[in-house]
Design an enzyme around this catalytic site. Structure first.
Site, PDB file in Angstrom:
ATOM      1  N   ASP A 207       1.653   0.806 -15.669  1.00  0.00           N
ATOM      2  CA  ASP A 207       0.654   0.612 -14.966  1.00  0.00           C
ATOM      3  C   ASP A 207      -0.329   0.568 -16.195  1.00  0.00           C
ATOM      4  O   ASP A 207      -1.186   1.487 -16.012  1.00  0.00           O
ATOM      5  CB  ASP A 207       0.527   0.964 -14.142  1.00  0.00           C
ATOM      6  CG  ASP A 207       1.652   0.696 -12.999  1.00  0.00           C
ATOM      7  OD1 ASP A 207       2.172  -0.834 -13.004  1.00  0.00           O
ATOM      8  OD2 ASP A 207       2.063   1.476 -12.312  1.00  0.00           O
TER       9      ASP A 207
ATOM     10  N   ASP B 125       3.361   4.840 -20.951  1.00  0.00           N
ATOM     11  CA  ASP B 125       2.188   4.975 -18.889  1.00  0.00           C
ATOM     12  C   ASP B 125       3.009   3.498 -19.200  1.00  0.00           C
ATOM     13  O   ASP B 125       2.694   2.625 -19.963  1.00  0.00           O
ATOM     14  CB  ASP B 125       1.246   5.414 -19.162  1.00  0.00           C
ATOM     15  CG  ASP B 125       1.233   4.674 -17.618  1.00  0.00           C
ATOM     16  OD1 ASP B 125       1.560   4.919 -16.791  1.00  0.00           O
ATOM     17  OD2 ASP B 125      -0.240   4.437 -17.085  1.00  0.00           O
TER      18      ASP B 125
END
Length: 252
Positions: A20, A18
């Protein structure tokens, strides 16, 4: 060369990250943009006595990791609110699902322009060790701004494949908590789910890792939600990706 090696289970050939909150310090910027967007909307709708958006609890439960429009729908549903969908080109001042999403995105881009994008140093160290170990890599993000953020953070050399909000829309892939974007990234890198490790800080991402039957699901706890990450399927929880590095000189 690096003297650091990623400490991952045998059989893991591929790392799916991922963006953020895992690779870049942008989760807090997203949360602030969502807070400003929802609070402005709720104030218009309910007046000065409105209950504000909680940038920790509400963000983690309803928004974090989800595609933008899904985040709008899920949070508003938690308050018993349903808005017209509108369309993708709705102006940011429109009280529609897409209008609120566009308002949030405009705030986010302004904050990124003003504040820049910083990668976590421990994540950069881990990415370098992963590539030195010849493991495959992908970034898997719900954000439509993923490409620009990766470039601004200087992470392009370490990430082979990108499956983000733009790619998901083009290919008809449902976003997290569904596993489809992670599965697509693994497929693009020639890996079976059992050969891939998922690295996530969002509860929706944990759910995606668990339902996709990936070989290893790493929860990254930046905000003190280790227990929730484990409850949603993390095999291990770390506070920084550097926690997963071992010095290979110790095994020489």
């Amino acid at each position: 060369m690096t003297d650091l090696s990623p400490d991952l289970p045998d059989g893991i050939t591929t790392c799916l990250f991922d963006l953020d909150g895992v690779l870049t310090r942008t989760a807090v910027v997203h949360a602030a943009a969502w807070q400003a967007t929802f609070d402005a909307f709720l104030r218009r709708r309910e007046g000065a006595g409105f209950r504000p958006f909680d940038p920790v609890a509400d963000y983690d439960e309803y928004v974090d990791g989800r595609p933008r429009a899904d985040g709008v729908r899920t949070f508003l549903a938690s308050r018993g609110i349903r808005l017209p969908e509108g369309s993708a080109d709705d102006p940011p001042q429109s009280d529609t699902v897409h209008g609120l999403g566009n308002h949030k995105n405009a705030l986010l881009l302004r904050k990124i322009r003003e504040q820049g994008v910083e990668a976590y140093p421990g994540s950069v160290r881990f990415l370098k060790a992963v590539r030195a170990a010849r493991l495959r890599t992908a970034v898997v993000s719900s954000s439509a701004n993923c490409k620009d953020v990766v470039a601004a953070a200087g992470l392009e050399p370490y990430l082979e494949v990108r499956v983000d909000g733009v790619v998901a829309a083009e290919r008809g892939l449902p976003g997290k908590p569904h596993p489809d974007t992670f599965l697509e990234a693994a497929r693009m890198l020639g890996a079976r789910p059992a050969q891939a490790a998922v690295f996530e800080d969002a509860l929706a991402g944990m759910d995606a890792g668990r339902s996709g039957h990936f070989g290893y699901v790493v929860g990254v706890d930046r905000t003190g939600q280790a227990r929730a990450l484990r409850a949603h399927g993390a095999d291990i929880v770390v506070t920084d990706l550097a926690d997963l590095l071992e010095d290979i000189r110790d095994h020489a």
